[in-house]
Scaffold this motif. Structure first.
Motif, PDB file in Angstrom:
ATOM      1  N   MET A  29       0.839  -1.177   0.000  1.00  0.00           N
ATOM      2  CA  MET A  29       0.000   0.000   0.000  1.00  0.00           C
ATOM      3  C   MET A  29       0.888   1.245   0.000  1.00  0.00           C
ATOM      4  N   LYS A  30       0.583   2.155  -0.890  1.00  0.00           N
ATOM      5  CA  LYS A  30       1.402   3.351  -1.023  1.00  0.00           C
ATOM      6  C   LYS A  30       0.878   4.453  -0.101  1.00  0.00           C
ATOM      7  N   PHE A  31       1.803   5.043   0.676  1.00  0.00           N
ATOM      8  CA  PHE A  31       1.406   6.082   1.617  1.00  0.00           C
ATOM      9  C   PHE A  31       1.697   7.477   1.094  1.00  0.00           C
ATOM     10  N   SER A  32       2.784   7.634   0.346  1.00  0.00           N
ATOM     11  CA  SER A  32       3.178   8.952  -0.120  1.00  0.00           C
ATOM     12  C   SER A  32       3.189   8.994  -1.642  1.00  0.00           C
ATOM     13  N   GLN A  33       2.583  10.010  -2.188  1.00  0.00           N
ATOM     14  CA  GLN A  33       2.553  10.182  -3.641  1.00  0.00           C
ATOM     15  C   GLN A  33       3.927  10.606  -4.178  1.00  0.00           C
ATOM     16  N   ASP A  34       4.766  11.165  -3.311  1.00  0.00           N
ATOM     17  CA  ASP A  34       6.049  11.710  -3.748  1.00  0.00           C
ATOM     18  C   ASP A  34       7.148  10.662  -3.864  1.00  0.00           C
ATOM     19  N   VAL A  35       6.933   9.479  -3.279  1.00  0.00           N
ATOM     20  CA  VAL A  35       7.953   8.451  -3.259  1.00  0.00           C
ATOM     21  C   VAL A  35       7.475   7.241  -4.051  1.00  0.00           C
ATOM     22  N   SER A  36       8.314   6.752  -4.928  1.00  0.00           N
ATOM     23  CA  SER A  36       7.951   5.594  -5.734  1.00  0.00           C
ATOM     24  C   SER A  36       8.072   4.320  -4.916  1.00  0.00           C
ATOM     25  N   SER A  37       7.159   3.387  -5.129  1.00  0.00           N
ATOM     26  CA  SER A  37       7.249   2.087  -4.455  1.00  0.00           C
ATOM     27  C   SER A  37       7.762   1.030  -5.434  1.00  0.00           C
ATOM     28  N   SER A  38       8.233   1.487  -6.589  1.00  0.00           N
ATOM     29  CA  SER A  38       8.756   0.585  -7.602  1.00  0.00           C
ATOM     30  C   SER A  38      10.094  -0.020  -7.174  1.00  0.00           C
ATOM     31  N   ARG A  39      10.199  -1.351  -7.242  1.00  0.00           N
ATOM     32  CA  ARG A  39      11.449  -2.031  -6.888  1.00  0.00           C
ATOM     33  C   ARG A  39      12.596  -1.549  -7.774  1.00  0.00           C
ATOM     34  N   ARG A  40      12.300  -1.404  -9.040  1.00  0.00           N
ATOM     35  CA  ARG A  40      13.322  -0.983 -10.004  1.00  0.00           C
ATOM     36  C   ARG A  40      13.896   0.385  -9.648  1.00  0.00           C
ATOM     37  N   LYS A  41      13.020   1.337  -9.349  1.00  0.00           N
ATOM     38  CA  LYS A  41      13.467   2.695  -9.032  1.00  0.00           C
ATOM     39  C   LYS A  41      14.157   2.754  -7.665  1.00  0.00           C
ATOM     40  N   SER A  42      13.667   1.959  -6.724  1.00  0.00           N
ATOM     41  CA  SER A  42      14.285   1.928  -5.391  1.00  0.00           C
ATOM     42  C   SER A  42      15.709   1.397  -5.474  1.00  0.00           C
ATOM     43  N   ARG A  43      15.898   0.321  -6.239  1.00  0.00           N
ATOM     44  CA  ARG A  43      17.239  -0.249  -6.398  1.00  0.00           C
ATOM     45  C   ARG A  43      18.170   0.724  -7.118  1.00  0.00           C
ATOM     46  N   LYS A  44      17.659   1.401  -8.129  1.00  0.00           N
ATOM     47  CA  LYS A  44      18.481   2.363  -8.849  1.00  0.00           C
ATOM     48  C   LYS A  44      18.902   3.506  -7.925  1.00  0.00           C
ATOM     49  N   ALA A  45      17.966   3.989  -7.121  1.00  0.00           N
ATOM     50  CA  ALA A  45      18.270   5.078  -6.183  1.00  0.00           C
ATOM     51  C   ALA A  45      19.303   4.629  -5.154  1.00  0.00           C
ATOM     52  N   HIS A  46      19.180   3.385  -4.691  1.00  0.00           N
ATOM     53  CA  HIS A  46      20.104   2.864  -3.682  1.00  0.00           C
ATOM     54  C   HIS A  46      21.514   2.737  -4.238  1.00  0.00           C
ATOM     55  N   PHE A  47      21.656   2.075  -5.369  1.00  0.00           N
ATOM     56  CA  PHE A  47      22.995   1.802  -5.907  1.00  0.00           C
ATOM     57  C   PHE A  47      23.627   2.995  -6.616  1.00  0.00           C
ATOM     58  N   ALA A  48      22.830   3.991  -6.957  1.00  0.00           N
ATOM     59  CA  ALA A  48      23.378   5.198  -7.583  1.00  0.00           C
ATOM     60  C   ALA A  48      23.454   6.350  -6.577  1.00  0.00           C
ATOM     61  N   ALA A  49      23.283   6.041  -5.298  1.00  0.00           N
ATOM     62  CA  ALA A  49      23.256   7.072  -4.260  1.00  0.00           C
ATOM     63  C   ALA A  49      24.608   7.772  -4.142  1.00  0.00           C
ATOM     64  N   PRO A  50      24.583   9.091  -3.901  1.00  0.00           N
ATOM     65  CA  PRO A  50      25.845   9.806  -3.691  1.00  0.00           C
ATOM     66  C   PRO A  50      26.451   9.456  -2.336  1.00  0.00           C
ATOM     67  N   SER A  51      27.690   9.804  -2.151  1.00  0.00           N
ATOM     68  CA  SER A  51      28.428   9.454  -0.939  1.00  0.00           C
ATOM     69  C   SER A  51      27.748   9.959   0.335  1.00  0.00           C
ATOM     70  N   SER A  52      27.156  11.148   0.278  1.00  0.00           N
ATOM     71  CA  SER A  52      26.502  11.711   1.457  1.00  0.00           C
ATOM     72  C   SER A  52      25.302  10.875   1.899  1.00  0.00           C
ATOM     73  N   VAL A  53      24.585  10.304   0.938  1.00  0.00           N
ATOM     74  CA  VAL A  53      23.433   9.450   1.251  1.00  0.00           C
ATOM     75  C   VAL A  53      23.925   8.073   1.689  1.00  0.00           C
ATOM     76  N   ARG A  54      24.992   7.579   1.053  1.00  0.00           N
ATOM     77  CA  ARG A  54      25.555   6.280   1.422  1.00  0.00           C
ATOM     78  C   ARG A  54      26.022   6.285   2.868  1.00  0.00           C
ATOM     79  N   ARG A  55      26.534   7.400   3.342  1.00  0.00           N
ATOM     80  CA  ARG A  55      26.980   7.503   4.727  1.00  0.00           C
ATOM     81  C   ARG A  55      25.846   7.153   5.674  1.00  0.00           C
TER      82      ARG A  55
END
Length: 135
Positions: A1-27
């Motif tokens: 169930m999606k709670f926020s319209q601003d955040v994607s619940s797509s597995r594909r997009k979540s994985r891309k955001a995680h593995f392409a995260a900048p160093s500040s977010v990785r910290r």
């Protein structure tokens, strides 16, 4: 169930955001839980891992080994702990990468900024507890 319209619940997009995260977010993603004594002392559950923190490995084939963090390798999502290494066929030793979620922080390297983070997180938690108690 999606709670926020601003955040994607797509597995594909979540994985891309995680593995392409900048160093500040990785910290922030590369956080480790504190052991019970530190958790009670600072009233904080986890904190981003840092060089010179002392950790205990609690998962994997190196479970039970303790040591100081020698490197936080954000590009590979791992930390290197002293005395956790293997010997290569040519005789040289290389450190083994351990994911920060598989360790427990036993001793923190505290400086001005780290103390401020702990203070901020603990006060945030206290205000949350108070509001939940009132409700």
């Amino acid at each position: 169930m999606k709670f926020s319209q601003d955040v994607s619940s797509s597995r594909r997009k979540s994985r891309k955001a995680h593995f392409a995260a900048p160093s500040s977010v990785r910290r922030k993603i590369m956080s480790s839980p504190l052991n019970k004594e530190l958790r009670v002392k600072h009233s904080v559950r986890s904190i981003p891992i840092r060089k010179d923190d002392e950790v205990l490995i609690v998962r994997g084939s190196h479970k039970g080994k303790e040591g100081k963090v020698t490197q936080v390798y954000r590009k590979k999502w791992v930390i290197h702990v002293e005395r956790v290494s293997r010997e290569k066929s040519n005789g040289s030793t290389v450190p083994i990468g351990i994911h920060p979620s598989n360790v427990v922080v036993t001793s923190l390297k505290l400086d001005k900024d780290r103390r401020a983070i702990l203070e901020r997180k603990s006060t945030k938690k206290e205000t949350k507890d108070v509001t939940m108690a009132e409700a």
